[in-house]
Scaffold this active site. Sequence first.
Site, PDB file in Angstrom:
ATOM      1  CE1 TYR A  78      -4.251   0.869  -0.172  1.00  0.00           C
ATOM      2  CE2 TYR A  78      -3.553   2.713   1.211  1.00  0.00           C
ATOM      3  CZ  TYR A  78      -4.533   2.067   0.442  1.00  0.00           C
ATOM      4  OH  TYR A  78      -6.018   2.934   0.416  1.00  0.00           O
ATOM      5  CB  SER A 178     -17.737  -3.239  -4.572  1.00  0.00           C
ATOM      6  OG  SER A 178     -17.929  -1.731  -5.003  1.00  0.00           O
ATOM      7  CB  VAL A 180     -17.298   1.827  -3.559  1.00  0.00           C
ATOM      8  CG1 VAL A 180     -17.389   3.055  -4.227  1.00  0.00           C
ATOM      9  CG2 VAL A 180     -16.400   1.889  -2.380  1.00  0.00           C
ATOM     10  CE1 TYR A 269     -14.734   2.785  -7.891  1.00  0.00           C
ATOM     11  CE2 TYR A 269     -14.126   1.888  -5.783  1.00  0.00           C
ATOM     12  CZ  TYR A 269     -15.064   2.143  -6.865  1.00  0.00           C
ATOM     13  OH  TYR A 269     -16.338   1.187  -6.943  1.00  0.00           O
ATOM     14  N   GLY A 270      -9.740   1.638  -7.924  1.00  0.00           N
ATOM     15  CA  GLY A 270      -9.155   0.486  -7.430  1.00  0.00           C
ATOM     16  C   GLY A 270      -8.610  -0.210  -8.818  1.00  0.00           C
TER      17      GLY A 270
END
Lengths: 355, 355
Positions: A78, A178, A180, A269-270
């Site tokens: 990360y 998901s 989100v 964002y992913g």
Amino acid sequence: MFSRHSHLVVPKQTSVLNFPATMSPPSTAIVYDQHGPPDTVTRITKIPPVEMNENEVCVKMLAAPINPADINRIEGVYLVLPPTPAIAGWEGVGEIHSVGSAVMSLSPGDLVIHAAYLSGTWQTYVVEDQSLWYKIDKNTPIEYAATVSVNPLSALRMLEDFVALKPGDTIVQNGATSIVGQCVIQLARIRGIHSINIIRDKPDSDKIKEKLIKLGATKVFTESELEVKGVTNLLGDIPKPSLGLNCIGGKAANMVVKFLKQGGTMVTYGGMSKKPITISTTYFIFKDISLKGFLLQEKYLDEAQYRCSIDHLLALVRAGILQYEMEMVPFKDFHIALEKAMGKQGSQRKQILKF
Amino acid sequence: MFSRHSHLVVPKQTSVLNFPATMSPPSTAIVYDQHGPPDTVTRITKIPPVEMNENEVCVKMLAAPINPADINRIEGVYLVLPPTPAIAGWEGVGEIHSVGSAVMSLSPGDLVIHAAYLSGTWQTYVVEDQSLWYKIDKNTPIEYAATVSVNPLSALRMLEDFVALKPGDTIVQNGATSIVGQCVIQLARIRGIHSINIIRDKPDSDKIKEKLIKLGATKVFTESELEVKGVTNLLGDIPKPSLGLNCIGGKAANMVVKFLKQGGTMVTYGGMSKKPITISTTYFIFKDISLKGFLLQEKYLDEAQYRCSIDHLLALVRAGILQYEMEMVPFKDFHIALEKAMGKQGSQRKQILKF
């Protein structure tokens, strides 16, 4: 020996403090000594009481989720990583147990969420500066309080911060199942914004479609349904989307881009597929597409906007118009919850540790 | 039969005009009847005089460049294509030959550039609405006047419109030897902005480097010099770039992205390699990189900003601090110039038709 202060390992010097010391209760925490597979490197340990300074509060944790980012941080993959050994967990809700002598805005019994993206929420008692905790309405269901500040806040900020959307506009997203994704659908619906949702092909796609439509999705397509020329013809009367959200990468990102209108923006964002995004230069030159990224960061903390966003989201939760599925797991069963969160038992609901 | 009005093929109705008609001289034009290879589908043809209306001007063309976009438009591989048959050429400079009765701001003898991105500049006399022509200083070298409104204007707008650059900042670009690239280097230098320039590996790379450094480049790297870990270490004391410009795509685009600082933006304005851009999702999420596109469009026309930009660029040209190499070719040798512009005779200077 751990301090209670997340990753700080040096015990505090207490002898020089010239105000009455308050000791926290002992804590039980999930720690990891080095980065690696979370189910291997984490262990449950006892941490002795620590002395609180005048600006600190001791929070009795009530619930904390296992987010994908928690797993990535333990794995060491990360952006920002606390030094090890560290106490895991970045999000969570608790109740104020005791406060330092200079703390005025928080009192024992207050329901608080962990406002800072610092580690240390996977333990029974946390001692931290008062500024890192945000008081919320006591009528909030604790599983939502525990999870509001990562997934729902991301969904809200992505709908607010990139494109000026108005009622009747459209957004498109992949990874729609998901949390989100589910929040995006519901928050869009509340604002009168159409959502086009892309899901993976699965035996139970029809059930998933039905569920997302019930949440407020305008359209739901499986990836294979989009293997046609001119996907925007599938939109019918709905305007082409000006905003796209991508949490997968690879071909699933291209499916989002193909829906976008001239001048549209895709926010990544992913990258669940671990595949890069491959886009023809003509999308930039002739379709004026912009690609941007989103990561919840400090810029969303300690600001009126952060508090305002959280209050808004929790008000929607309490009103019953923002919801998503979670599973509460007793803290002692941490390793089972972790296995589920890591996907070792197939697709599972969001795991919430209950202390 | 062609009208003089670029792609309009319907002869104007003149009988209803209630003001004195002015006839243009006959014109010689490059036309194409259908899309295809430019050296096959284009031909030189005579066009008879046309009657001008009160708001039109007749411009005696002096020079017009062969831009890559002209070639793409003849090939039929561009965003906006005029209907065929069409007169080719989008950019150029001329002298006002005669004006309609209502034209006040332009007079015979004025030096004018073709302000609109409408086709029709590859001919000896053009009749068009006065609003499509912009008067410039007569002391401007005509080869620069002929070429200012595409390449130099693109370079200027890309440096101005995406990132707020200040002296001491850095930009990075690939395709640095192109005219846009050379303009970017010079315009950056004038503003005190560092430029990092990426060029292809060639036997004469050292000579090219020297030339670009002389123009004002801060650093020049060949692609093979960038096949190292941590390219930003090559920057030394120079800050990482906040803006990147890409006209190539493929790996050359990745080289630009790798130099960018956190939160940087890459603008794509070309795709010379015909390869897509492939970017890891982590660049968006953790490095907050934005990818955007640029195309000179109508939004840059008929605006104070357009005229101000052109005046600024031509003032720099007249002051001798903005320059690039071109080759003037007599109009009758059009097919030779076209072959050169299409790259059939190896790398060549920008070809400018001289009427």
